[in-house]
Design an enzyme around this catalytic site. Structure first.
Site, PDB file in Angstrom:
ATOM      1  N   CYS A 119       0.655  -1.092   0.002  1.00  0.00           N
ATOM      2  CA  CYS A 119       0.189   0.162   0.064  1.00  0.00           C
ATOM      3  C   CYS A 119       1.041   1.422   0.117  1.00  0.00           C
ATOM      4  CB  CYS A 119      -0.879   0.058   1.232  1.00  0.00           C
ATOM      5  SG  CYS A 119       0.178   0.299   2.630  1.00  0.00           S
ATOM      6  N   HIS A 135       4.730  -5.683   9.011  1.00  0.00           N
ATOM      7  CA  HIS A 135       4.397  -6.939   9.303  1.00  0.00           C
ATOM      8  C   HIS A 135       4.708  -7.947   8.358  1.00  0.00           C
ATOM      9  CE1 HIS A 135       1.392  -5.031  12.515  1.00  0.00           C
ATOM     10  NE2 HIS A 135       2.515  -5.155  13.069  1.00  0.00           N
ATOM     11  N   HIS A 186      -2.971  -3.163  18.773  1.00  0.00           N
ATOM     12  CA  HIS A 186      -2.434  -2.892  17.577  1.00  0.00           C
ATOM     13  C   HIS A 186      -1.562  -1.448  17.776  1.00  0.00           C
ATOM     14  CE1 HIS A 186      -1.508  -1.947  13.381  1.00  0.00           C
ATOM     15  NE2 HIS A 186      -1.867  -3.020  13.159  1.00  0.00           N
ATOM     16  N   GLU A 232      -0.932   0.938  15.989  1.00  0.00           N
ATOM     17  CA  GLU A 232      -1.473   2.106  15.389  1.00  0.00           C
ATOM     18  C   GLU A 232      -2.392   2.570  16.225  1.00  0.00           C
ATOM     19  OE1 GLU A 232      -3.500   1.583  11.667  1.00  0.00           O
ATOM     20  OE2 GLU A 232      -4.672   3.270  11.950  1.00  0.00           O
ATOM     21  N   THR A 245      -7.091   2.511  10.667  1.00  0.00           N
ATOM     22  CA  THR A 245      -7.373   2.605   9.274  1.00  0.00           C
ATOM     23  C   THR A 245      -7.818   1.279   8.603  1.00  0.00           C
ATOM     24  OG1 THR A 245      -4.892   2.281   9.307  1.00  0.00           O
ATOM     25  CG2 THR A 245      -5.612   4.414   9.299  1.00  0.00           C
ATOM     26  N   SER A 251       0.163  -9.618  10.755  1.00  0.00           N
ATOM     27  CA  SER A 251      -0.329  -8.699  10.080  1.00  0.00           C
ATOM     28  C   SER A 251      -1.659  -8.662  10.054  1.00  0.00           C
ATOM     29  CB  SER A 251      -0.109  -8.609   8.455  1.00  0.00           C
ATOM     30  OG  SER A 251      -0.869  -7.947   7.809  1.00  0.00           O
ATOM     31  N   ASN A 265      -3.855  -6.563   8.643  1.00  0.00           N
ATOM     32  CA  ASN A 265      -4.903  -6.460   7.437  1.00  0.00           C
ATOM     33  C   ASN A 265      -4.809  -7.950   6.534  1.00  0.00           C
ATOM     34  OD1 ASN A 265      -3.337  -5.919   4.809  1.00  0.00           O
ATOM     35  ND2 ASN A 265      -2.144  -5.048   6.533  1.00  0.00           N
TER      36      ASN A 265
HETATM   37 FE1  F3S Z   1      -1.046   1.448   4.184  1.00  0.00          FE
HETATM   38 FE2  F3S Z   1      -1.409   3.721   5.399  1.00  0.00          FE
HETATM   39 FE3  F3S Z   1      -3.463   2.617   4.417  1.00  0.00          FE
HETATM   40  S1  F3S Z   1       0.041   2.318   5.954  1.00  0.00           S
HETATM   41  S2  F3S Z   1      -3.033   0.425   4.634  1.00  0.00           S
HETATM   42  S3  F3S Z   1      -1.931   3.223   3.247  1.00  0.00           S
HETATM   43  S4  F3S Z   1      -3.149   3.462   6.173  1.00  0.00           S
END
Ligand code: F3S
Length: 740
Positions: free
Chosen positions: A28, A58, A140, A142, A178, A234, A236
């Site tokens: 990303c 991660h 987490h 974040e 996020t 990770s 996500n």
């Molecule tokens: Fe990546 Fe930032 Fe979105 S690290 S997943 S662009 S919040």
């Protein structure tokens, strides 16, 4: 970024295995940015130890590669006393940055701008006394950072149940981690809409995650098996695996290619691949390669035919399908959002303030504040859910190698939105475009109001000069100055005052004139100078032109004449003996005719008057030496001293009758003459050669007498040894004169 689709055709029973990679299966934006920052730091800080606070991303494989580069992950800043510390994309609580600063560590902040936004809004909410909830995972990093940014005053909830345990206050605000699912966030908000008087919701969910998840779900629904690649730590990637699995398609989460079990894809026709936000593309490629190898091994004796046309066709169809699907998903999201908004409007009073997420669209011009500057561009807070990014090329119409040279953090700037959200969810802005539009507005306004503007000459071109007035402006050679300019290049790099004389917005054409400005200034100055002029004033001026009868002096917009006769007390042959062009001088105003704009000037009036001294020093009857300067019909002029000329009237040239003066004198000849009168008032001296002629004759006579005497005396002298001196001779002459 496109869909990678591999079709392997095995010609025996025409068995086909398709491997389809989701479009979003790459790093990303935030992760890529953090990795770029680390790589650049490793290049720039070769003598320092470089650390990341926690693993940068991660993904253990990437972290290992970074270790090989000399970038070490540490758990807390207590582990180090010096070096460079890089804050990873998850961000950290402000207190940790403060501690690192106090320790003297060099801090490089690679926090993802999306995460920074979540931190910012959490702080805003708690500062505004909102009961603040962070929707996310307690553990987490974040979320810990967002919590820290709220001064530890927010409440972290990981689901609706958590929220319902709180007594909701009148003012309630929400931010989200996020990587949370938008639908779940929406559900939580909707469930409390009726219970809150004043609600503020910030959509801090990163679009990248949403798009990645949406596309993964759609892909999972169409394939026989899903492979999700990414670190087991990770969040996500785990969520991706979870939502793919929820579609009912068998889903396998792997970290590296070696973990692939052929049994998973055996007998299957279509395999889908997606990857977490921190999975590098080389890991994805490895997985695809391994799967291709596996196929070869199984069908080892069978010929493989790669039907390229079919591949292309399938790619196109696949892309179209996915695009349609994404559109549908986006439409659905929009509908869902509209519904939520309507509901909100009906049921609760939602307070909006300047800090609310701005309603923006592509092409819009907005103001924002610079929040971060790095070598690839500038981040700007325009009040949107993410910070906008100005790439270097969109910063200025000039070539900029370092943004810091033209912009500072906290500067308020105007930008144009080029893309509201690109494929990675970034808002792309252009300052260059905003400046350009602004420049045109100012040009048109200046043209209409006949304003004078200032601009720097950027280069010389055929027929004139190019100036930068925010857009390209042109000054024709005939408009560069008053009068002809031979070397236009001398103006390059200089700032000129200019008047716009022609504008064509549609052709991007701006024509300017410096000459018109100079002429206007000159006229204004001329009137001012003329008004203030008075006889006997002493002024500074510049010699503009020398002619035979004098010189023209620029007094400031207007010229006066300095006649040759007013230049010196003495006689001069030509004004150039006294002055040269462009010389700065002081002059006295001898007369002003304002109606006809005529000014007569004097220079000698400012010099010491030689007559005053002359009258004191000399007397009538004195014999003086001088040079004949001029012969006229009625006599001749003789310069006795610098600036003093006496007249020898023709009647005074000789005892004899003189027809023309040149019988007696010639110009340039050195002569003695007797002063016969001095008139200091009229500045006149009368000279005579006559008296001198008589004296000369007497001198000759006396000389003869003396010689006779001297002969007899010399006879005596032969015994005494003395002789007559010239003084004795002259004394004799005067004695004789007196006797007369
Ligand atoms: Fe990546 Fe930032 Fe979105 S690290 S997943 S662009 S919040």
């Amino acid at each position: 970024m496109g869909i990678l689709l591999i079709v392997l055709l095995f010609w025996k029973e025409v068995k086909v295995l398709e491997i389809v990679t989701a479009e979003e299966a790459v790093f990303c934006f935030g992760v890529k940015r953090a990795l770029d920052i680390v790589n650049n730091t490793a290049k720039s800080f070769t003598n320092d130890s470089i650390y990341t606070l926690g693993p940068l991303i991660h993904n253990p494989q990437v972290v290992k590669k970074l270790e090989n580069l000399g970038v070490k992950a540490i758990d807390t800043i207590h582990d180090i006393d010096e070096g460079v510390i890089i804050i990873r994309s998850h961000g950290v609580e402000p207190g940790i940055i403060e501690k690192a600063r106090n320790k003297g560590l060099h801090i490089i902040d690679a926090t993802c701008p999306f995460v920074k936004n979540a931190q910012k809004y959490a702080k805003l909410l708690t500062d505004d006394a909102y009961q603040t909830f962070i929707y996310g995972d307690h553990n987490h990093p974040e979320v810990k950072g967002i919590f820290g940014a709220s001064n530890n005053r927010a409440h972290i909830i990981s689901n609706l149940q958590d929220l319902l345990e709180y007594n909701l206050e009148e003012k309630v605000g929400f931010v989200a981690q996020t990587t949370q699912k938008p639908d779940d966030y929406n559900n939580i908000i909707c469930s409390v809409l009726n219970k809150i008087k004043e609600l503020k919701v910030y959509n801090t969910i990163c679009n990248t995650t949403e798009i990645r998840q949406t596309r993964a779900v759609k892909l999972a629904a169409k394939v026989d098996v899903m492979i999700v690649i990414g670190g087991y730590n990770s969040a996500n990637t785990n969520r991706l695996a979870e939502i793919c699995s929820n579609t009912g398609t068998p889903t396998y989460h792997i970290e590296i290619a070696d973990e692939i079990n052929w049994e998973w894809i055996k007998g299957k026709e279509k395999v889908g691949i997606t990857a977490g936000a921190s999975t590098p593309d080389w890991l994805i490629k490895e997985v695809i390669e391994v799967m291709s190898e596996e196929n070869k091994e199984i069908e080892v004796n069978e010929e493989i035919e790669n039907n390229e046309e079919e591949v292309k066709e399938t790619e196109v169809i696949e892309e179209e399908v996915i695009e349609e699907e994404v559109e549908t998903v986006e439409e659905n999201n929009e509908e869902a959002n509209e519904e939520i908004n309507e509901e909100k409007e009906e049921e609760v009073q939602i307070k909006y303030s300047d800090n609310d997420i701005a309603d923006l669209k592509k092409g819009q011009t907005v103001k924002g504040v610079v929040v971060e500057i790095n070598e690839s561009g500038v981040y700007v807070d325009v009040g949107y859910k993410t910070e906008g990014f100005i790439p270097l090329r969109e910063l200025s119409n000039k070539n900029i190698d370092d943004p810091n040279k033209i912009i500072n953090v906290d500067d308020e700037i105007t930008v144009v939105i080029l893309t509201l959200e690109d494929e990675e969810g970034n808002m792309i802005l252009s300052k260059k475009k905003a400046d350009y539009e602004q420049a045109w507005e100012e040009i048109l306004e200046a043209y209409e109001n006949e304003e004078i503007i200032e601009a720097e000459v950027s280069k010389e071109v055929k027929g004139g000069l190019v100036v930068d007035v925010g857009v390209r402006g042109f000054i024709p050679a005939s408009h560069v100055a008053i009068g002809y300019v031979e070397d236009l290049n001398q103006y390059v790099g200089k700032k000129l005052k200019l008047k716009i004389i022609e504008v064509e917005r549609e052709n991007n054409n701006v024509v300017l004139s410096a000459k018109e400005v100079l002429e206007k200034e000159r006229k204004q100055m001329k009137n001012e100078t003329l008004d203030s002029l008075e006889k006997n004033q002493v002024l500074s001026g510049k010699v503009t032109k020398i002619v035979d009868f004098g010189a023209f002096i620029d007094l400031g917009g207007i010229e006066g004449l300095l006649h040759i006769s007013e230049m010196s007390w003495g006689r001069i042959g030509h004004p150039s003996e006294v002055l040269e062009e462009r010389q700065d001088i002081e002059v006295k105003v001898l007369g002003v005719d304002k109606d006809n704009e005529r000014i007569s000037l004097g220079l000698k009036q400012l010099l010491a008057d030689p007559w005053e001294e002359f009258a004191e020093k000399h007397y009538e009857g004195e014999i003086v030496e001088g040079k004949i300067t001029k012969i006229v019909d009625f006599g001749s002029f003789m310069e006795i001293e610098k600036g003093i000329e006496g007249l020898i009237h023709i009647s005074q040239l000789s005892e004899k009758h003189v027809k023309t003066p040149d019988e007696i004198v010639t110009v340039g000849e050195e002569r003695e003459a007797k002063i016969i009168n001095i008139d200091p008032e009229q500045k006149r001296v009368g000279l005579s050669l006559k008296g001198l002629e008589e004296q000369e004759e007497k001198i000759v006579k006396n000389k003869t007498k003396s010689q006779k005497k001297s002969t007899s005396k010399s006879e005596e002298k032969n015994s005494s040894g003395s002789g007559a001196t010239i003084g004795e001779l002259v004394g004799d002459i005067f004695n004789e004169d007196n006797d007369d």
